[in-house]
Design an enzyme around this catalytic site. Structure first.
Site: not given
Length: 286
Positions: A58, A102, A125
């Protein structure tokens, strides 16, 4: 006997490339106008090999797209309070426009509390309760990246969802549940299923649009797919295998995503696009 057909592949890699090109151009325009690059902060707890790989990928994609990547590496031993404090600090930092925590963070941490420390304006996200509610009500906000990528794929291939029966196999908070909400918002009739659904195959056979997101390799057989259905395989298992038995599904579906090269690239593309959108709003440019 019905004629055997071969499904058309939905090229997530190519569509993701187009999205990233547009995103890169917008990021460059933001830099020209403000002197700032859009910034995505990635927070990684511990050193899980898969998580390390995902974050590295990413970050590389960010840099390629002209987005600043600020990495925050934290020890696996960190507690909920410290993690929440770290994310709160990023939420309050005006030079950070998006935040990615994450998953997973470790069983000793209250992951939901950590997610909720992300300011809604920076939740690129789409993991907070605020983002889920906004998505469910059709209000402005950020969608979960994988479901958002799925919707863009369906749009790119002119899949009309109105009145269609969409079956979502999977109920995770960041994939299955939001995917169903987005489909419902587009006038599809949605059925949620999961690995414990009774007589799952009979429900799958009714699907005009099938979203497989259960995390089990080849869990859905091609024989159980309605002829002409659109199949989105959001699973990714060891050996580059999805949740749908791809070869047999090819003979039944009209459109299908490959694994890899379907949903995966779209997830990262949406993350980058939403980071640049967040920067645009926070910098007062749109």
């Amino acid at each position: 006997m019905p004629q055997t057909q071969t499904a058309r592949l939905m090229d997530g890699t190519g569509l993701a490339r187009q999205i990233v090109e547009t995103t890169s151009a917008t990021a460059a325009d933001i830099l020209r106008r403000t002197g700032q690059r859009p910034c995505l902060a990635t927070v990684l707890v511990g050193e899980d090999p898969a998580s390390v790989t995902y974050v590295r990928m990413k970050r590389a994609r960010c840099e390629k797209a002209g987005i600043e990547s600020r990495h925050v590496a934290l020890p696996a031993s960190i507690g909920t309070e410290e993690l929440v404090a770290t994310i709160t600090g990023l939420s309050q930092d005006p030079t950070v426009h998006g935040i990615l925590l994450q998953h997973p963070v470790g069983p000793h941490i209250d992951e939901r509390a950590a997610f909720e420390a992300i300011a809604p304006a920076k939740d690129v996200d789409g993991v907070t309760m605020h983002s889920f509610a906004a998505m469910g009500f059709g209000l402005p906000g950020f969608v979960s990246c994988t479901p958002g990528g799925i919707m863009r794929l369906l749009d790119a291939y002119d899949v009309d969802l109105t009145g269609k029966h969409a079956v979502v196999v999977g109920r995770s908070a960041i994939l299955g549940k939001p995917a169903g909400m987005l489909l419902l918002g587009r006038d599809a009739t949605v059925t949620y299923c999961h690995s414990r659904t009774a007589d799952l195959t009979s429900i799958v056979r009714q699907a005009d649009v099938l979203i497989a997101a259960v995390g089990k390799p080849r869990f859905i057989s091609g024989a159980d797919i309605k002829p002409g259905a659109v199949v989105i395989d959001a699973g990714y298992n060891a050996g580059n295998v999805g949740d749908v038995d791809f070869d047999s599904a090819l003979e039944r579906a009209s459109l299908i995503t490959p694994v890899p090269g379907g949903v995966g690239p779209m997830t990262i593309a949406v993350l980058l696009a939403q980071t640049v959108d967040a920067a645009t709003r926070q910098l007062g440019l749109g």
